[in-house]
Design a protein around this motif. Sequence first.
Motif, PDB file in Angstrom:
ATOM      1  N   MET A 234       2.814  -5.095  10.067  1.00  0.00           N
ATOM      2  CA  MET A 234       4.047  -4.313  10.003  1.00  0.00           C
ATOM      3  C   MET A 234       4.370  -3.908   8.575  1.00  0.00           C
ATOM      4  O   MET A 234       4.915  -2.848   8.315  1.00  0.00           O
ATOM      5  N   ALA A 235       3.994  -4.800   7.620  1.00  0.00           N
ATOM      6  CA  ALA A 235       4.236  -4.493   6.214  1.00  0.00           C
ATOM      7  C   ALA A 235       3.454  -3.255   5.801  1.00  0.00           C
ATOM      8  O   ALA A 235       3.953  -2.399   5.060  1.00  0.00           O
ATOM      9  N   ASP A 236       2.179  -3.161   6.285  1.00  0.00           N
ATOM     10  CA  ASP A 236       1.349  -2.005   5.955  1.00  0.00           C
ATOM     11  C   ASP A 236       1.963  -0.727   6.502  1.00  0.00           C
ATOM     12  O   ASP A 236       1.927   0.322   5.852  1.00  0.00           O
ATOM     13  N   ILE A 237       2.527  -0.811   7.698  1.00  0.00           N
ATOM     14  CA  ILE A 237       3.169   0.362   8.290  1.00  0.00           C
ATOM     15  C   ILE A 237       4.381   0.770   7.458  1.00  0.00           C
ATOM     16  O   ILE A 237       4.630   1.955   7.224  1.00  0.00           O
ATOM     17  N   GLY A 238       5.127  -0.231   6.979  1.00  0.00           N
ATOM     18  CA  GLY A 238       6.286   0.063   6.150  1.00  0.00           C
ATOM     19  C   GLY A 238       5.895   0.740   4.849  1.00  0.00           C
ATOM     20  O   GLY A 238       6.570   1.677   4.393  1.00  0.00           O
ATOM     21  N   VAL A 239       4.802   0.267   4.237  1.00  0.00           N
ATOM     22  CA  VAL A 239       4.321   0.873   2.994  1.00  0.00           C
ATOM     23  C   VAL A 239       3.881   2.312   3.244  1.00  0.00           C
ATOM     24  O   VAL A 239       4.175   3.221   2.452  1.00  0.00           O
ATOM     25  N   LEU A 240       3.148   2.537   4.345  1.00  0.00           N
ATOM     26  CA  LEU A 240       2.691   3.883   4.681  1.00  0.00           C
ATOM     27  C   LEU A 240       3.872   4.819   4.936  1.00  0.00           C
ATOM     28  O   LEU A 240       3.881   5.977   4.495  1.00  0.00           O
ATOM     29  N   GLU A 241       4.877   4.285   5.643  1.00  0.00           N
ATOM     30  CA  GLU A 241       6.068   5.087   5.927  1.00  0.00           C
ATOM     31  C   GLU A 241       6.808   5.443   4.636  1.00  0.00           C
ATOM     32  O   GLU A 241       7.260   6.577   4.457  1.00  0.00           O
TER      33      GLU A 241
ATOM     34  N   TYR B 255       4.938   8.125   2.852  1.00  0.00           N
ATOM     35  CA  TYR B 255       5.105   9.416   3.524  1.00  0.00           C
ATOM     36  C   TYR B 255       6.427  10.063   3.133  1.00  0.00           C
ATOM     37  O   TYR B 255       6.486  11.253   2.816  1.00  0.00           O
ATOM     38  N   TYR B 256       7.493   9.279   3.146  1.00  0.00           N
ATOM     39  CA  TYR B 256       8.808   9.839   2.841  1.00  0.00           C
ATOM     40  C   TYR B 256       9.040  10.030   1.338  1.00  0.00           C
ATOM     41  O   TYR B 256      10.008  10.682   0.947  1.00  0.00           O
ATOM     42  N   ASP B 257       8.161   9.480   0.523  1.00  0.00           N
ATOM     43  CA  ASP B 257       8.227   9.747  -0.909  1.00  0.00           C
ATOM     44  C   ASP B 257       7.660  11.126  -1.250  1.00  0.00           C
ATOM     45  O   ASP B 257       7.923  11.657  -2.333  1.00  0.00           O
ATOM     46  N   VAL B 258       6.870  11.677  -0.343  1.00  0.00           N
ATOM     47  CA  VAL B 258       6.322  13.023  -0.562  1.00  0.00           C
ATOM     48  C   VAL B 258       7.470  14.026  -0.469  1.00  0.00           C
ATOM     49  O   VAL B 258       8.288  13.949   0.451  1.00  0.00           O
ATOM     50  N   PRO B 259       7.562  14.982  -1.403  1.00  0.00           N
ATOM     51  CA  PRO B 259       8.659  15.963  -1.361  1.00  0.00           C
ATOM     52  C   PRO B 259       8.696  16.717  -0.041  1.00  0.00           C
ATOM     53  O   PRO B 259       7.673  16.881   0.641  1.00  0.00           O
ATOM     54  N   LEU B 260       9.869  17.191   0.331  1.00  0.00           N
ATOM     55  CA  LEU B 260      10.143  17.724   1.665  1.00  0.00           C
ATOM     56  C   LEU B 260       9.176  18.823   2.092  1.00  0.00           C
ATOM     57  O   LEU B 260       8.559  18.747   3.157  1.00  0.00           O
ATOM     58  N   VAL B 261       9.040  19.871   1.300  1.00  0.00           N
ATOM     59  CA  VAL B 261       8.230  21.018   1.712  1.00  0.00           C
ATOM     60  C   VAL B 261       6.760  20.631   1.825  1.00  0.00           C
ATOM     61  O   VAL B 261       6.077  20.991   2.786  1.00  0.00           O
TER      62      VAL B 261
END
Length: 234
Positions: free
Chosen positions: A1-8, A11-17
């Motif tokens: 679950m920790a790996d999924i949290g890191v991946l998530e 992903y959300y650290d990538v700028p919106l566009v």
Amino acid sequence: MADIGVLEQWYYDVPLVTRIWTTAAVITSVLVQCQVVTPFKLFFSVSSVFRKRQYWRLLTTFLYFGPLSLDFMFHLFFISRYFRNLEESSFRGRTADFAWLLLYSATSLLLLSPFTSMPFLGGPLSFSLIYIWARRNPSVRLSFLGLFVFNAPYLPWVLLLFRLVINNTLPKDDLMGIAVGHVYYFFEDIYPRIRGGARPLAAPEIWRRLFAGVDAPRPVAAAEPEQEQEPVRA
């Protein structure tokens, strides 16, 4: 679950566009790989769009880079890298302007496409942004396969020459991207200095209102190293 949290979190650290574009490109290739859709329904065709009213082609032509493969992942990583770098540097806190740049580039390429018989335009779109990033980072030093080092503004031309040597044919998609990117760079970075700040390609106010409240404070990105090893887009 920790790996999924890191991946998530990544992903959300990538700028919106950049995040939306990359996600859409991956989903498009997955749908083709699963035979939900066919590439013949994705490419840009003037007759299909305006006679058959298949308007989705105006978008999907920029999203399909071929079937899922190592080559696809390599291209996607390399291209999205410069999307992200540009959005996090020149366009930090200016999502509306970055989205407007994509709209300008996409529209320009759609207008040029009938003259070049190029059905898929994701490559030229990406190359136009690579060109703009390169011109706006003149002091960044890059290394090509460890063979020689050059300044960032030469990156588009190094890639173009590499493709010319490998494929033994002039890469029209790269040239289209360079042309579209140079027009934007000229009117946004050079023209204002010689015309008292005039910016003919600036996003209109009505467009900016669509993105009101989108930009939130983001942590400052780490400084880019002076020299780095760049992958090569074949």
